[in-house]
Design an enzyme around this catalytic site. Sequence first.
Site, PDB file in Angstrom:
ATOM      1  N   ARG A  84       0.830  -1.203   0.000  1.00  0.00           N
ATOM      2  CA  ARG A  84       0.000   0.000   0.000  1.00  0.00           C
ATOM      3  C   ARG A  84       0.868   1.258   0.000  1.00  0.00           C
ATOM      4  O   ARG A  84       1.787   1.381   0.783  1.00  0.00           O
ATOM      5  CB  ARG A  84      -0.893   0.030   1.232  1.00  0.00           C
ATOM      6  CG  ARG A  84      -1.676   1.321   1.303  1.00  0.00           C
ATOM      7  CD  ARG A  84      -2.823   1.278   2.243  1.00  0.00           C
ATOM      8  NE  ARG A  84      -3.419   2.603   2.340  1.00  0.00           N
ATOM      9  CZ  ARG A  84      -4.417   2.885   3.147  1.00  0.00           C
ATOM     10  NH1 ARG A  84      -4.925   1.958   3.903  1.00  0.00           N
ATOM     11  NH2 ARG A  84      -4.915   4.092   3.187  1.00  0.00           N
ATOM     12  N   ARG A  93      -6.498   2.188  -3.667  1.00  0.00           N
ATOM     13  CA  ARG A  93      -5.562   1.527  -2.765  1.00  0.00           C
ATOM     14  C   ARG A  93      -5.552   0.010  -2.980  1.00  0.00           C
ATOM     15  O   ARG A  93      -6.578  -0.593  -3.342  1.00  0.00           O
ATOM     16  CB  ARG A  93      -5.881   1.865  -1.308  1.00  0.00           C
ATOM     17  CG  ARG A  93      -7.210   1.386  -0.867  1.00  0.00           C
ATOM     18  CD  ARG A  93      -8.101   2.369  -0.137  1.00  0.00           C
ATOM     19  NE  ARG A  93      -7.910   3.782  -0.274  1.00  0.00           N
ATOM     20  CZ  ARG A  93      -7.906   4.617   0.754  1.00  0.00           C
ATOM     21  NH1 ARG A  93      -8.053   4.178   1.965  1.00  0.00           N
ATOM     22  NH2 ARG A  93      -7.764   5.905   0.563  1.00  0.00           N
ATOM     23  N   ASP A  96      -6.948  -1.781   2.312  1.00  0.00           N
ATOM     24  CA  ASP A  96      -7.256  -0.886   3.420  1.00  0.00           C
ATOM     25  C   ASP A  96      -7.871  -1.750   4.517  1.00  0.00           C
ATOM     26  O   ASP A  96      -8.816  -2.499   4.246  1.00  0.00           O
ATOM     27  CB  ASP A  96      -8.274   0.152   2.925  1.00  0.00           C
ATOM     28  CG  ASP A  96      -8.514   1.263   3.921  1.00  0.00           C
ATOM     29  OD1 ASP A  96      -7.677   1.476   4.814  1.00  0.00           O
ATOM     30  OD2 ASP A  96      -9.565   1.935   3.797  1.00  0.00           O
ATOM     31  N   ASP A  98      -9.448  -1.502   8.371  1.00  0.00           N
ATOM     32  CA  ASP A  98      -9.917  -0.589   9.414  1.00  0.00           C
ATOM     33  C   ASP A  98     -10.488  -1.371  10.586  1.00  0.00           C
ATOM     34  O   ASP A  98     -11.271  -2.316  10.385  1.00  0.00           O
ATOM     35  CB  ASP A  98     -11.047   0.301   8.876  1.00  0.00           C
ATOM     36  CG  ASP A  98     -10.564   1.297   7.837  1.00  0.00           C
ATOM     37  OD1 ASP A  98      -9.425   1.786   7.962  1.00  0.00           O
ATOM     38  OD2 ASP A  98     -11.342   1.588   6.899  1.00  0.00           O
TER      39      ASP A  98
END
Length: 159
Positions: A84, A93, A96, A98
């Site tokens: 990334r 991207r 990702d 989270d």
Amino acid sequence: MPHRVFIGLGANLDQPSLQLETALAALARLPSTELVQSSAFYVSFPLGPQDQPDYLNAVCELRTALAPQSLLRALQAIELQQGRVKKRHWGERVIDLDILLYDDLQLQTDKLQIPHPQLHLRDFVLIPLAQIAPTLQIPGLGSLKSLIATLQQSYLKPL
Ligand code: ROI
């Protein structure tokens, strides 16, 4: 004591489904962590600049002894391992990851906010989450079902 954690995964570059699979395998290998379940992969329109590919999104559940900050560092290490690089704000991207929820913790720091601050607005988070944990309560925001009911419209489709 292990913690119940939900992670959001998103990718729209370099074979997104492979990126999600690779990230799930890396999550399953984290120390003191078990990958409990993961949702289907969903195709979603990009939130942010529209001149980027569609995303592939998923949510998984972990049981982990890692503290929130340690888990965040571990997620960032996986993102870096998969190559990334930040290109632009809200841009494309490779992967990702989270932290969406961590038990019923509510945490507000510069680097980490739990629940994820945008969670209630994002169909690509709420719908995969409901697939694997339909009765969830979101700290400070009510039931997952009620949040989904307030979504305007969703174009999410399972892969
Ligand atoms: N849009 C979609 N559809 N899915 C994502 O995972 C996603 N992630 C992001 C931004 C750039 C905000 N847009 C997204 O970080």
